[in-house]
Design an enzyme around this catalytic site. Structure first.
Site, PDB file in Angstrom:
ATOM      1  N   LYS A  60      -1.487  -0.146   5.382  1.00 39.52           N
ATOM      2  CA  LYS A  60      -0.744   0.937   6.025  1.00 39.52           C
ATOM      3  C   LYS A  60      -1.058   0.979   7.525  1.00 39.52           C
ATOM      4  O   LYS A  60      -0.163   1.031   8.367  1.00 39.52           O
ATOM      5  CB  LYS A  60      -1.132   2.266   5.360  1.00 39.52           C
ATOM      6  N   LYS A  72     -10.509   5.077   0.749  1.00 37.99           N
ATOM      7  CA  LYS A  72      -9.997   6.177  -0.075  1.00 37.99           C
ATOM      8  C   LYS A  72     -11.169   6.763  -0.850  1.00 37.99           C
ATOM      9  O   LYS A  72     -12.095   6.047  -1.212  1.00 37.99           O
ATOM     10  CB  LYS A  72      -8.953   5.654  -1.080  1.00 37.99           C
ATOM     11  N   THR A 146       4.072  13.158   6.909  1.00 35.31           N
ATOM     12  CA  THR A 146       4.379  12.107   5.934  1.00 35.31           C
ATOM     13  C   THR A 146       5.859  12.207   5.547  1.00 35.31           C
ATOM     14  O   THR A 146       6.563  11.195   5.455  1.00 35.31           O
ATOM     15  CB  THR A 146       3.490  12.242   4.680  1.00 35.31           C
ATOM     16  N   ASN A 256       2.172   6.711  -2.958  1.00 37.41           N
ATOM     17  CA  ASN A 256       1.347   5.511  -2.811  1.00 37.41           C
ATOM     18  C   ASN A 256       1.402   4.711  -4.112  1.00 37.41           C
ATOM     19  O   ASN A 256       1.629   5.268  -5.178  1.00 37.41           O
ATOM     20  CB  ASN A 256      -0.103   5.904  -2.516  1.00 37.41           C
TER      21      ASN A 256
END
Ligand code: PHE
Length: 351
Positions: A60, A72, A146, A256
């Site tokens: 990303k 993450k 987003t 995602n």
């Protein structure tokens, strides 16, 4: 082979829950990626999720052209567990300790199951946190950005397929009405798109009604008779069997890990359906957070970077077509080139 630089798995001292932080790559810069607080049948499923999600964060940032790496965090809650406020606080402090122990290698942000207030709690223990509320000096909720970035990706696809980036009159199916999905559905409705929506939570039907949208069952929406399907919920939305049932011309959304398996990208391509890789379409949130909090850009400049996802997607679709690649391959190759250039001793100028 483990292709992550570092994976930490700990039992939280206070919560006794599994706290997982996966740092996939810091080749481009310190890793960033959200904290997912979600239910899994087994904590190992949470680990698998963290490994995949962190790798996607690396891609990303690379495709977005930002000097950050991919990471993450996942806290795997047992199925059906409900966190009352005190326990939630304990979980967040456990996560904060783990992040602090990494000394800046990984900075967290919000993701499924967490938001700015949670980031505020984490921020009491560690500075390595994005998206705290503005009153505490953070860039606030990332979800509107987003959503805005996904809209930019949709415009690029619209231009490609229909010769215009305007989405009024287009039919879109939005699967998932969480913070990002609902925000995006609102943007699309405001522009005059005809919407079909769904969510696993039937209470979200209210949002659909408010927007004049049709409601579909969560396990049927992928087959809706629309122009573009927009995955905006949890991963693995696109399965091999599901692709055969699609009636749309494109799949573009902020969720995602949309593909159940990587080969699904080829199946989509063979069916003539444009798929914009999730890590490209969903980058608006991190682009905004990093631009404001690390690069100290003003709000309009950060927004311009988010809107530039439209150009990124247009270029990817163009490159894919001219080189006989799928958009997924073109995006992977771009990410790979940027990562290789960063780890090349000759320096990034070799890109
Ligand atoms: N959930 C965001 C993503 O997947 C993660 C994030 C947002 C991380 C904002 C940092 C800042 O891209």
């Amino acid at each position: 082979m483990l292709d992550h630089e570092q994976v930490v798995v700990r039992t939280g001292r206070r919560s006794r829950l599994p706290v997982i932080v996966a740092v996939h790559s810091t080749a481009l810069g310190p890793a960033a990626g959200g904290l997912r607080l979600w239910h899994y049948p087994d904590w190992r499923d949470g680990l698998t999720d963290a490994l995949r999600l962190s790798a996607a964060m690396t891609a990303k940032f690379a495709v977005a052209g930002l000097p950050s790496g991919g990471g993450k965090a996942v806290v795997a809650l047992p199925e059906g567990a409900v966190l009352e406020p005190e326990r939630r606080g304990a979980v967040l402090e456990d996560v904060a300790d783990t992040i602090e122990s990494l000394g800046g290698t990984y900075t967290t942000g919000p993701d499924v199951g967490t938001g700015p207030d949670d980031m505020a709690v984490i921020g009491r223990t560690t500075p390595h946190v994005f998206c705290r509320p503005a009153r505490l000096g953070g860039s606030g909720d990332s979800s509107p950005h987003t959503a805005r970035g996904t809209l930019a990706a949709l415009r690029a696809v619209g231009r490609r397929l229909y010769g215009t980036g305007r989405l009024d009159g287009r039919r879109l199916a939005v699967a998932g009405l969480g913070r990002v999905g609902a925000g995006l559905a609102r943007l699309l409705a405001a522009e005059g798109a005809a919407l079909t929506v769904t969510d696993v939570d039937p209470a979200k039907r209210r949002i659909g009604d408010e927007l004049g949208a049709d409601w579909a069952a969560p396990d049927e929406i992928h087959a809706a008779d629309v122009d573009i399907v927009v995955p905006a919920a949890l991963g693995s939305f696109l399965t091999r069997n599901g692709v055969a049932e699609l009636r749309c011309r494109a799949v573009v959304g902020p969720a995602n890990n949309q593909l159940a398996t990587p080969d699904v990208a080829d199946l989509l391509h063979r069916r003539g359906i444009v798929w914009v890789p999730d890590y490209v379409a969903s980058a608006g949130g991190v682009i905004h957070a990093v631009s404001v909090e690390v690069h100290r850009l003003a709000a309009e400049e950060a927004r311009a970077r988010v809107d530039a996802i439209e150009d990124t997607v247009s270029e990817l679709l163009h490159t894919a077509e001219s080189r006989g690649r799928t958009p997924a391959q073109a995006a992977d190759e771009l990410a790979r080139r940027r990562l290789d250039a960063a780890s090349d001793p000759a320096g990034p100028s070799a890109a």
